[in-house]
Design an enzyme around this catalytic site. Structure first.
Site, PDB file in Angstrom:
ATOM      1  N   CYS A 191     -11.238  11.777  -3.785  1.00 17.70           N
ATOM      2  CA  CYS A 191     -11.713  10.551  -3.114  1.00 17.70           C
ATOM      3  C   CYS A 191     -12.297  10.811  -1.727  1.00 17.70           C
ATOM      4  CB  CYS A 191     -10.599   9.521  -3.028  1.00 17.70           C
ATOM      5  SG  CYS A 191     -10.037   8.998  -4.646  1.00 17.70           S
ATOM      6  N   HIS A 225     -12.304   4.299   2.486  1.00 13.69           N
ATOM      7  CA  HIS A 225     -12.211   4.531   1.040  1.00 13.69           C
ATOM      8  C   HIS A 225     -11.551   3.310   0.406  1.00 13.69           C
ATOM      9  CE1 HIS A 225     -11.464   6.137  -2.816  1.00 13.69           C
ATOM     10  NE2 HIS A 225     -10.175   6.363  -2.640  1.00 13.69           N
ATOM     11  N   ASN A 234     -11.309   1.530  -7.468  1.00 14.46           N
ATOM     12  CA  ASN A 234     -11.377   2.819  -6.770  1.00 14.46           C
ATOM     13  C   ASN A 234     -12.382   3.708  -7.506  1.00 14.46           C
ATOM     14  OD1 ASN A 234     -10.991   5.363  -5.714  1.00 14.46           O
ATOM     15  ND2 ASN A 234      -8.760   5.284  -5.772  1.00 14.46           N
TER      16      ASN A 234
HETATM   17  N1  ACO Z   1       0.843  -3.988 -14.274  1.00  9.55           N
HETATM   18  C1  ACO Z   1       2.097  -4.466 -14.192  1.00  9.55           C
HETATM   19  N2  ACO Z   1       3.114  -3.732 -13.733  1.00  9.55           N
HETATM   20  C2  ACO Z   1       2.846  -2.460 -13.337  1.00  9.55           C
HETATM   21  C3  ACO Z   1       1.561  -1.919 -13.397  1.00  9.55           C
HETATM   22  C4  ACO Z   1       0.533  -2.738 -13.911  1.00  9.55           C
HETATM   23  N3  ACO Z   1      -0.749  -2.311 -13.993  1.00  9.55           N
HETATM   24  N4  ACO Z   1       1.607  -0.658 -12.946  1.00  9.55           N
HETATM   25  C5  ACO Z   1       2.871  -0.421 -12.594  1.00  9.55           C
HETATM   26  N5  ACO Z   1       3.640  -1.500 -12.834  1.00  9.55           N
HETATM   27  C6  ACO Z   1       5.060  -1.696 -12.606  1.00  9.55           C
HETATM   28  C7  ACO Z   1       5.824  -0.407 -12.474  1.00  9.55           C
HETATM   29  O1  ACO Z   1       6.152   0.124 -13.763  1.00  9.55           O
HETATM   30  C8  ACO Z   1       7.042  -0.850 -11.711  1.00  9.55           C
HETATM   31  O2  ACO Z   1       7.941  -1.438 -12.594  1.00  9.55           O
HETATM   32  P1  ACO Z   1       9.545  -1.224 -12.434  1.00  9.55           P
HETATM   33  O3  ACO Z   1       9.843  -1.805 -11.073  1.00  9.55           O
HETATM   34  O4  ACO Z   1      10.094  -1.977 -13.565  1.00  9.55           O
HETATM   35  O5  ACO Z   1       9.727   0.252 -12.486  1.00  9.55           O
HETATM   36  C9  ACO Z   1       6.513  -1.955 -10.798  1.00  9.55           C
HETATM   37  O6  ACO Z   1       5.251  -2.348 -11.362  1.00  9.55           O
HETATM   38  C10 ACO Z   1       6.297  -1.506  -9.363  1.00  9.55           C
HETATM   39  O7  ACO Z   1       5.621  -0.262  -9.377  1.00  9.55           O
HETATM   40  P2  ACO Z   1       5.243   0.500  -8.050  1.00  9.55           P
HETATM   41  O8  ACO Z   1       4.546   1.768  -8.419  1.00  9.55           O
HETATM   42  O9  ACO Z   1       6.416   0.576  -7.147  1.00  9.55           O
HETATM   43  O10 ACO Z   1       4.218  -0.555  -7.445  1.00  9.55           O
HETATM   44  P3  ACO Z   1       3.499  -0.513  -6.052  1.00  9.55           P
HETATM   45  O11 ACO Z   1       3.745  -1.750  -5.332  1.00  9.55           O
HETATM   46  O12 ACO Z   1       3.729   0.778  -5.361  1.00  9.55           O
HETATM   47  O13 ACO Z   1       1.976  -0.556  -6.493  1.00  9.55           O
HETATM   48  C11 ACO Z   1       0.170   0.969  -6.784  1.00  9.55           C
HETATM   49  C12 ACO Z   1       1.477   0.449  -7.345  1.00  9.55           C
HETATM   50  C13 ACO Z   1      -0.829  -0.155  -6.795  1.00  9.55           C
HETATM   51  C14 ACO Z   1      -0.334   2.111  -7.651  1.00  9.55           C
HETATM   52  C15 ACO Z   1       0.400   1.457  -5.344  1.00  9.55           C
HETATM   53  O14 ACO Z   1       1.491   2.320  -5.297  1.00  9.55           O
HETATM   54  C16 ACO Z   1      -0.792   2.159  -4.780  1.00  9.55           C
HETATM   55  O15 ACO Z   1      -1.827   1.573  -4.587  1.00  9.55           O
HETATM   56  N6  ACO Z   1      -0.671   3.439  -4.444  1.00  9.55           N
HETATM   57  C17 ACO Z   1      -1.732   4.199  -3.899  1.00  9.55           C
HETATM   58  C18 ACO Z   1      -2.630   4.556  -4.999  1.00  9.55           C
HETATM   59  C19 ACO Z   1      -3.922   5.055  -4.486  1.00  9.55           C
HETATM   60  O16 ACO Z   1      -4.429   4.596  -3.512  1.00  9.55           O
HETATM   61  N7  ACO Z   1      -4.455   5.992  -5.217  1.00  9.55           N
HETATM   62  C20 ACO Z   1      -5.704   6.478  -4.983  1.00  9.55           C
HETATM   63  C21 ACO Z   1      -5.685   7.521  -3.955  1.00  9.55           C
HETATM   64  S1  ACO Z   1      -7.249   8.138  -3.798  1.00  9.55           S
HETATM   65  C22 ACO Z   1      -7.639   9.293  -5.000  1.00  9.55           C
HETATM   66  O17 ACO Z   1      -7.780  10.423  -4.675  1.00  9.55           O
HETATM   67  C23 ACO Z   1      -7.825   8.971  -6.431  1.00  9.55           C
END
Ligand code: ACO
Length: 323
Positions: free
Chosen positions: A113, A250, A280
């Site tokens: 990214c 980003h 993203n």
């Molecule tokens: N729909 C519904 N529920 C979901 C989904 C979905 N699509 N995905 C995960 N969940 C659930 C999980 O299983 C979890 O359930 P549980 O509590 O029963 O275990 C719950 O939602 C919470 O999951 P978390 O991972 O704790 O959710 P969080 O609030 O952290 O959000 C997210 C997840 C959006 C991925 C967040 O962590 C995030 O944005 N992280 C950064 C990701 C990012 O920016 N990545 C790109 C980096 S750049 C690159 O190089 C590609």
């Protein structure tokens, strides 16, 4: 002194738009969950005839048109991508050929990214080093091809697209009032490689693999890393957040963008957000966001613009540009 000045910008998006609601029924998720946690409402997904090369070519042609230039005016193409058409040759070379350009040189740059921020910094050094006068800097991705469409924690987050800019050698005085790339700061730390990676590759599995991510871990590190590298860039340039006209981060997650801007003291109205429309798009996200803010008239000639990205590796970086 030589400055690398932005002469044109362009973008390209696949025809097909996939809304959050389109995931309901495919995996256990909802429009509400995706929008609340990430700010994403839709993303573009490449069709069979749309590739990293074809989208990159379209964005490059748009940037050349915007600059009033033709491929014959370009000396170098730097393509930031993690989803090349083939393992080799570089997709940049394929774009070079598609543009009918048989002079100069072209290569891919892989920093996930952060790719576009790394590529702008690299192109700036080629220009200031005298190896190129005009450079096409492209970010193009088809992340839909490396997603595990059964994994709800990743498949809802990414989209496809491309953005490009033309950088051209110009004259500057060395002052912050100069147009062009003014400061840059790049970082990486492979200790985090298992938090965001693709579980395949030519030298290991012999397959392309799928994207794997510990989202919570990425989130935990993101804001600190982003703000550190931006503060380093501010120090290098001798400016503060108040001097900025636009912050183009980003586009991974609206919560990361908001938290970073708040920690840095960047006013909300200066932040360009497109994650709602594109998801993203990895290395394409910053040039796509730039293109939106230029097309709608927000970013104008003379504005001070801060680009920032963080991604797999981890890699992260920031570039300060006077438009
Ligand atoms: N729909 C519904 N529920 C979901 C989904 C979905 N699509 N995905 C995960 N969940 C659930 C999980 O299983 C979890 O359930 P549980 O509590 O029963 O275990 C719950 O939602 C919470 O999951 P978390 O991972 O704790 O959710 P969080 O609030 O952290 O959000 C997210 C997840 C959006 C991925 C967040 O962590 C995030 O944005 N992280 C950064 C990701 C990012 O920016 N990545 C790109 C980096 S750049 C690159 O190089 C590609």
């Amino acid at each position: 002194m030589i400055r690398s000045v932005v002469r044109g910008t362009g973008a390209a998006l696949p025809r097909r738009i996939m809304k959050n609601a389109d995931f309901e029924g495919m995996v256990e998720t909802s429009d509400e969950w995706i929008a609340q946690r990430t700010g994403i409402r839709q993303r573009h997904i490449a069709g069979d005839d749309e590739t990293t090369a074809s989208l990159g070519e379209a964005a490059a042609r748009a940037a050349l048109d915007d600059a009033g230039l033709t491929p014959s005016d370009i000396d170098l193409i730097v393509l930031a991508t993690s989803t090349p058409n083939n393992t080799f040759p570089a997709t940049a070379v394929e774009i070079q050929n598609r543009l009918g350009m048989h002079h100069g040189f072209a290569f891919d740059l892989q920093a996930v990214c952060s790719g576009f921020v790394y590529a702008v910094t690299t192109a700036d050094l080629y220009i200031r080093g005298g190896l190129a006068r005009r450079v096409l800097v492209i970010g193009s991705e088809t992340f839909s091809r490396i997603l595990d469409w059964n994994d709800r924690s990743t498949c809802v987050l990414f989209g496809d697209g491309a953005g490009a800019i033309v950088l051209e050698a110009g004259e500057g005085t060395g002052a912050i009032a100069d147009r062009g790339v003014l400061a840059a700061s790049l970082r990486s730390d492979g200790a985090h490689k298992d938090k965001l990676f693709v579980d395949g590759g030519p030298s290991t599995t012999g397959t392309v693999g799928h994207l794997r991510m510990e989202g919570r871990e990425v989130f935990k590190h993101a804001v600190g890393m982003i703000t550190d590298v931006i503060e380093a860039t501010f120090t290098q340039a001798g400016i503060s957040a108040d001097d900025l006209d636009w912050f183009v981060p980003h586009q991974a997650n609206k919560r990361i963008i908001d938290a970073s801007a708040k920690k840095l003291g960047i006013a909300e109205q200066k932040v360009v957000v497109t994650v709602d429309m594109h998801g993203n798009t990895s290395a394409a996200s910053v040039p796509l966001a730039l293109s939106v803010a230029i097309t709608d008239g927000r970013i104008k000639k003379g504005d001070l613009v801060l680009l920032e990205a963080m991604g797999g590796g981890f890699t992260w970086g920031a570039v300060l540009v006077r438009w």
